[in-house]
Design a protein around this motif. Structure first.
Motif, PDB file in Angstrom:
ATOM      1  N   ILE A   2       0.878  -1.172   0.000  1.00  0.00           N
ATOM      2  CA  ILE A   2       0.000   0.000   0.000  1.00  0.00           C
ATOM      3  C   ILE A   2       0.916   1.222   0.000  1.00  0.00           C
ATOM      4  CG2 ILE A   2      -1.791   1.288   1.217  1.00  0.00           C
ATOM      5  CD1 ILE A   2      -2.634  -1.331   2.561  1.00  0.00           C
ATOM      6  N   ARG A   3       0.824   2.007  -1.084  1.00  0.00           N
ATOM      7  CA  ARG A   3       1.704   3.181  -1.217  1.00  0.00           C
ATOM      8  C   ARG A   3       0.877   4.455  -1.289  1.00  0.00           C
ATOM      9  NH1 ARG A   3       4.173   1.339  -6.336  1.00  0.00           N
ATOM     10  NH2 ARG A   3       3.681   3.469  -6.874  1.00  0.00           N
ATOM     11  N   ARG A   4       1.348   5.475  -0.593  1.00  0.00           N
ATOM     12  CA  ARG A   4       0.714   6.798  -0.677  1.00  0.00           C
ATOM     13  C   ARG A   4       1.192   7.485  -1.946  1.00  0.00           C
ATOM     14  NH1 ARG A   4      -1.393   8.967   4.280  1.00  0.00           N
ATOM     15  NH2 ARG A   4      -1.038   7.496   5.964  1.00  0.00           N
ATOM     16  N   ILE A   5       0.251   8.099  -2.651  1.00  0.00           N
ATOM     17  CA  ILE A   5       0.554   8.877  -3.844  1.00  0.00           C
ATOM     18  C   ILE A   5      -0.036  10.260  -3.593  1.00  0.00           C
ATOM     19  CG2 ILE A   5       0.263   9.079  -6.344  1.00  0.00           C
ATOM     20  CD1 ILE A   5       1.764   6.557  -5.576  1.00  0.00           C
ATOM     21  N   GLY A   6       0.806  11.236  -3.364  1.00  0.00           N
ATOM     22  CA  GLY A   6       0.314  12.568  -3.044  1.00  0.00           C
ATOM     23  C   GLY A   6      -0.301  12.589  -1.656  1.00  0.00           C
ATOM     24  N   ALA A   7      -1.118  13.590  -1.400  1.00  0.00           N
ATOM     25  CA  ALA A   7      -1.679  13.777  -0.064  1.00  0.00           C
ATOM     26  C   ALA A   7      -2.843  12.853   0.259  1.00  0.00           C
ATOM     27  CB  ALA A   7      -2.134  15.230   0.091  1.00  0.00           C
ATOM     28  N   ALA A   8      -3.617  12.444  -0.762  1.00  0.00           N
ATOM     29  CA  ALA A   8      -4.848  11.729  -0.461  1.00  0.00           C
ATOM     30  C   ALA A   8      -5.011  10.390  -1.181  1.00  0.00           C
ATOM     31  CB  ALA A   8      -6.047  12.614  -0.801  1.00  0.00           C
ATOM     32  N   SER A   9      -4.171  10.091  -2.165  1.00  0.00           N
ATOM     33  CA  SER A   9      -4.358   8.887  -2.975  1.00  0.00           C
ATOM     34  C   SER A   9      -3.509   7.729  -2.477  1.00  0.00           C
ATOM     35  CB  SER A   9      -4.004   9.170  -4.437  1.00  0.00           C
ATOM     36  OG  SER A   9      -4.842  10.167  -4.962  1.00  0.00           O
ATOM     37  N   LEU A  10      -4.015   6.515  -2.735  1.00  0.00           N
ATOM     38  CA  LEU A  10      -3.295   5.293  -2.386  1.00  0.00           C
ATOM     39  C   LEU A  10      -3.262   4.369  -3.595  1.00  0.00           C
ATOM     40  CD1 LEU A  10      -5.005   4.375   1.021  1.00  0.00           C
ATOM     41  CD2 LEU A  10      -2.761   5.443   0.713  1.00  0.00           C
ATOM     42  N   LEU A  11      -2.145   3.667  -3.755  1.00  0.00           N
ATOM     43  CA  LEU A  11      -2.040   2.584  -4.724  1.00  0.00           C
ATOM     44  C   LEU A  11      -1.849   1.308  -3.929  1.00  0.00           C
ATOM     45  CD1 LEU A  11       0.244   3.507  -7.757  1.00  0.00           C
ATOM     46  CD2 LEU A  11      -2.177   2.956  -7.749  1.00  0.00           C
ATOM     47  N   ILE A  12      -2.682   0.319  -4.211  1.00  0.00           N
ATOM     48  CA  ILE A  12      -2.607  -0.963  -3.520  1.00  0.00           C
ATOM     49  C   ILE A  12      -2.318  -2.030  -4.566  1.00  0.00           C
ATOM     50  CG2 ILE A  12      -3.837  -2.619  -2.073  1.00  0.00           C
ATOM     51  CD1 ILE A  12      -5.626  -0.248  -1.161  1.00  0.00           C
ATOM     52  N   ALA A  13      -1.192  -2.734  -4.407  1.00  0.00           N
ATOM     53  CA  ALA A  13      -0.803  -3.784  -5.346  1.00  0.00           C
ATOM     54  C   ALA A  13      -1.241  -5.136  -4.799  1.00  0.00           C
ATOM     55  CB  ALA A  13       0.700  -3.769  -5.564  1.00  0.00           C
ATOM     56  N   ASP A  14      -1.890  -5.928  -5.664  1.00  0.00           N
ATOM     57  CA  ASP A  14      -2.288  -7.261  -5.224  1.00  0.00           C
ATOM     58  C   ASP A  14      -1.160  -8.258  -5.484  1.00  0.00           C
ATOM     59  OD1 ASP A  14      -2.392  -8.046  -7.905  1.00  0.00           O
ATOM     60  OD2 ASP A  14      -4.523  -8.535  -7.885  1.00  0.00           O
ATOM     61  N   ASN A  15      -1.384  -9.518  -5.157  1.00  0.00           N
ATOM     62  CA  ASN A  15      -0.342 -10.535  -5.294  1.00  0.00           C
ATOM     63  C   ASN A  15      -0.007 -10.853  -6.753  1.00  0.00           C
ATOM     64  OD1 ASN A  15      -2.901 -11.753  -5.487  1.00  0.00           O
ATOM     65  ND2 ASN A  15      -2.079 -13.749  -4.920  1.00  0.00           N
ATOM     66  N   HIS A  16      -0.803 -10.347  -7.713  1.00  0.00           N
ATOM     67  CA  HIS A  16      -0.516 -10.546  -9.130  1.00  0.00           C
ATOM     68  C   HIS A  16       0.091  -9.298  -9.769  1.00  0.00           C
ATOM     69  CE1 HIS A  16      -2.615 -14.345  -9.038  1.00  0.00           C
ATOM     70  NE2 HIS A  16      -3.680 -13.756  -8.523  1.00  0.00           N
ATOM     71  N   GLY A  17       0.299  -8.249  -8.976  1.00  0.00           N
ATOM     72  CA  GLY A  17       0.880  -7.018  -9.497  1.00  0.00           C
ATOM     73  C   GLY A  17      -0.122  -6.024 -10.048  1.00  0.00           C
ATOM     74  N   ILE A  18      -1.418  -6.320  -9.935  1.00  0.00           N
ATOM     75  CA  ILE A  18      -2.436  -5.360 -10.391  1.00  0.00           C
ATOM     76  C   ILE A  18      -2.507  -4.226  -9.375  1.00  0.00           C
ATOM     77  CG2 ILE A  18      -4.904  -4.991 -10.831  1.00  0.00           C
ATOM     78  CD1 ILE A  18      -5.007  -7.881 -11.844  1.00  0.00           C
ATOM     79  N   GLN A  19      -2.511  -3.000  -9.894  1.00  0.00           N
ATOM     80  CA  GLN A  19      -2.575  -1.817  -9.047  1.00  0.00           C
ATOM     81  C   GLN A  19      -4.020  -1.366  -8.912  1.00  0.00           C
ATOM     82  OE1 GLN A  19       0.223  -0.172  -7.745  1.00  0.00           O
ATOM     83  NE2 GLN A  19       1.584  -1.690  -8.608  1.00  0.00           N
ATOM     84  N   PHE A  20      -4.480  -1.202  -7.681  1.00  0.00           N
ATOM     85  CA  PHE A  20      -5.805  -0.665  -7.388  1.00  0.00           C
ATOM     86  C   PHE A  20      -5.608   0.737  -6.825  1.00  0.00           C
ATOM     87  CE2 PHE A  20      -6.420  -5.179  -7.377  1.00  0.00           C
ATOM     88  CZ  PHE A  20      -7.708  -5.367  -7.853  1.00  0.00           C
ATOM     89  N   LEU A  21      -6.454   1.665  -7.256  1.00  0.00           N
ATOM     90  CA  LEU A  21      -6.335   3.056  -6.841  1.00  0.00           C
ATOM     91  C   LEU A  21      -7.457   3.433  -5.890  1.00  0.00           C
ATOM     92  CD1 LEU A  21      -5.147   5.970  -7.223  1.00  0.00           C
ATOM     93  CD2 LEU A  21      -6.741   6.208  -9.142  1.00  0.00           C
ATOM     94  N   ILE A  22      -7.089   4.106  -4.805  1.00  0.00           N
ATOM     95  CA  ILE A  22      -8.057   4.827  -3.982  1.00  0.00           C
ATOM     96  C   ILE A  22      -7.711   6.289  -4.191  1.00  0.00           C
ATOM     97  CG2 ILE A  22      -8.899   5.325  -1.658  1.00  0.00           C
ATOM     98  CD1 ILE A  22      -8.355   2.416  -0.929  1.00  0.00           C
TER      99      ILE A  22
END
Length: 156
Positions: free
Chosen positions: A118-138
């Motif tokens: 789970i990585r922070r991108i900027g002040a409010a966004s998150l990137l969550i990588a699953d076990n297959h490498g797919i990136q999910f964005l919040i």
């Protein structure tokens, strides 16, 4: 916003072809976003297969149709990043765990291997990588439902 001239077509093989101001054709160009999460409509480079940039687009709205639609179509085909609308539940607060989520593409589940995925991108966004490498964005972790906030708080 001023409109820019961009001679862009799709050839019979499905590749994008850019004809520049000198009349030179660049077959198989690919649009690449400079800031895919923070500013997806700004800073788009058209790259040749060798990595050389052949055109720069300040803002996608400056590109007239039908070139704008071709660019959006190409970008969507290359970038698969579902946006999480809601985290319904998780299997455990210990990793690895399975997340059950609603995304802009429907319901799905994925395995989070570790909190470092789970990585922070900027002040409010998150990137969550699953076990297959797919990136999910919040897109905005502060503008989600109470349940999702509670789960995110446990992992951040």
């Amino acid at each position: 916003m001023a409109s820019m001239t961009l001679n862009l077509v799709r050839d019979p093989y499905g590749k994008l072809v850019l004809t520049d101001a000198d009349g030179e054709q660049h077959v198989g160009v690919s649009p690449v976003r400079a800031f895919p999460i923070q500013a997806p409509e700004e800073g788009i480079s058209l790259m040749k297969s060798d990595g050389k940039e052949v055109a720069w687009i300040d803002h996608l709205d400056e590109v007239p149709e039908p070139a704008r639609s071709l660019l959006r179509e190409e970008l969507e085909g290359r970038e698969f990043m579902p946006e999480i609308a809601r985290v319904k539940s998780i299997s455990s607060f210990a990793t690895p765990c399975t997340w059950y989520v609603d995304t802009d593409r429907g319901e799905t589940e994925f395995v989070l291997k570790g909190e470092e995925d789970i990585r922070r991108i900027g002040a409010a966004s998150l990137l969550i990588a699953d076990n297959h490498g797919i990136q999910f964005l919040i897109r905005d972790m502060f503008n989600v439902d109470k349940q999702t906030k509670k789960i995110l708080d446990r992992f951040l």
